[in-house]
Design a protein around this motif. Structure first.
Motif, PDB file in Angstrom:
ATOM      1  N   THR A   1       4.033   2.863 -14.745  1.00 33.82           N
ATOM      2  CA  THR A   1       3.108   3.547 -13.837  1.00 33.82           C
ATOM      3  C   THR A   1       3.493   5.013 -13.752  1.00 33.82           C
ATOM      4  O   THR A   1       4.638   5.385 -14.034  1.00 33.82           O
ATOM      5  CB  THR A   1       3.176   2.941 -12.417  1.00 33.82           C
ATOM      6  N   GLU A   2       2.545   5.841 -13.328  1.00 37.31           N
ATOM      7  CA  GLU A   2       2.855   7.260 -13.162  1.00 37.31           C
ATOM      8  C   GLU A   2       3.781   7.473 -11.974  1.00 37.31           C
ATOM      9  O   GLU A   2       4.723   8.273 -12.031  1.00 37.31           O
ATOM     10  CB  GLU A   2       1.567   8.072 -12.983  1.00 37.31           C
ATOM     11  N   THR A   3       3.504   6.755 -10.875  1.00 34.17           N
ATOM     12  CA  THR A   3       4.349   6.812  -9.690  1.00 34.17           C
ATOM     13  C   THR A   3       5.147   5.519  -9.594  1.00 34.17           C
ATOM     14  O   THR A   3       4.587   4.429  -9.732  1.00 34.17           O
ATOM     15  CB  THR A   3       3.503   6.981  -8.410  1.00 34.17           C
ATOM     16  N   LEU A   4       6.445   5.629  -9.378  1.00 39.34           N
ATOM     17  CA  LEU A   4       7.299   4.459  -9.254  1.00 39.34           C
ATOM     18  C   LEU A   4       6.707   3.506  -8.213  1.00 39.34           C
ATOM     19  O   LEU A   4       6.390   3.914  -7.103  1.00 39.34           O
ATOM     20  CB  LEU A   4       8.693   4.899  -8.825  1.00 39.34           C
ATOM     21  N   THR A   5       6.567   2.233  -8.572  1.00 40.60           N
ATOM     22  CA  THR A   5       5.906   1.265  -7.706  1.00 40.60           C
ATOM     23  C   THR A   5       6.808   0.059  -7.496  1.00 40.60           C
ATOM     24  O   THR A   5       7.415  -0.444  -8.437  1.00 40.60           O
ATOM     25  CB  THR A   5       4.557   0.831  -8.308  1.00 40.60           C
ATOM     26  N   ILE A   6       6.868  -0.404  -6.241  1.00 41.27           N
ATOM     27  CA  ILE A   6       7.787  -1.467  -5.842  1.00 41.27           C
ATOM     28  C   ILE A   6       6.994  -2.676  -5.380  1.00 41.27           C
ATOM     29  O   ILE A   6       6.109  -2.559  -4.534  1.00 41.27           O
ATOM     30  CB  ILE A   6       8.693  -0.987  -4.686  1.00 41.27           C
TER      31      ILE A   6
END
Length: 254
Positions: free
Chosen positions: A46-51
């Motif tokens: 993903t472009e933004t780190l996702t949890i």
């Protein structure tokens, strides 16, 4: 204290095979008893780190095709942990790293093929985290740095990928090791064990055969996240093998 790991996940077939490597994973799982596992997987980009931040049982994601039907019947019904996910989110934000949360994504095969052998009872909470493999290596290490205290809380950080991963060059009939694959790993091992972070940051420039070994960085960057999350940085190769001519099964404890 639980040290971070980088483990090779190789082919999805590993989930239904019994091999020297799966025995290694069985033994490794018996030797480490974490209260939770944080998995950075090469198969969630993903472009933004996702949890993953749900407490529900994960769906098992079959993010591959063309394999035996038996493989698609495997389930790994581990639960997530919103509490651990929030802890991770806060640590990353405090380090200036943008993050998002996700409540629906299942465990991809970068996670469950390893976990099935490490912890077959699926009774340890799992938090899966995405990667952005376009970020510089120093940023991947920074992501790991933000989480280095987790080991002292008996939370295992697991980077899942492969140091050499070029599916266009694998040879299904080969029993030999392609020299370029081994030479890339030799260089990587040397720089890790000598803590030459500058060389690692610039592996594309300095590492032999980097263009063959790492056509895209998605399977390599989980190693740098695991390295960064070490509180001691005492790297140790815990397994090394090759399959299909050049697919690396190099594994590290940090």
């Amino acid at each position: 204290m639980i040290k971070p790991l980088f483990l090779a996940h190789g082919s999805p077939m590993m989930a239904i095979e019994q091999s020297v490597y799966t025995k290694f994973l069985n033994d490794l799982g018996r030797s480490i008893n974490p209260k939770a596992i944080v998995v950075f997987t090469a198969h969630w980009t993903t472009e933004t780190l996702t949890i993953s931040a749900s407490d529900a049982i994960y769906d098992t994601v079959y993010d591959f095709y063309g394999f035996p039907e038996e493989l698609y019947k495997i389930k790994y019904p581990a639960r997530g942990s919103s509490i651990i996910a929030t802890k991770i989110k806060n640590k990353l934000i405090n380090s200036g790293i943008d993050v998002k949360t996700d409540l629906t994504r299942g465990l991809d095969h970068g996670a469950w093929t390893l976990l099935k052998h490490l912890y077959p009872k699926a009774n340890i909470p799992i938090v899966q985290v995405s990667i952005n493999y376009t970020l510089p290596i120093e940023q991947q290490i920074k992501i790991g740095n933000a989480l280095k205290e987790l080991g002292s809380e008996d939370i295992l950080i697991l980077g899942s990928g492969n140091t050499v991963h070029n599916l266009r060059l694998v040879d299904f009939g080969s029993k030999a090791i392609d020299s370029w694959s081994k030479e890339f790993d030799d260089w990587l091992i040397d720089k890790i064990e000598n803590k030459d972070i500058n060389a690692l940051n610039n592996y594309k420039k300095y590492a032999p055969h980097a263009n063959l070994a790492v056509p895209t960085a998605d399977h390599l960057v989980p190693l740098f996240i695991a390295l960064g999350s070490s509180s001691e940085l005492t790297p140790r190769v815990i397994f090394r093998d090759y399959q299909l001519g050049n697919l690396s099964y190099l594994c590290y404890e940090f």
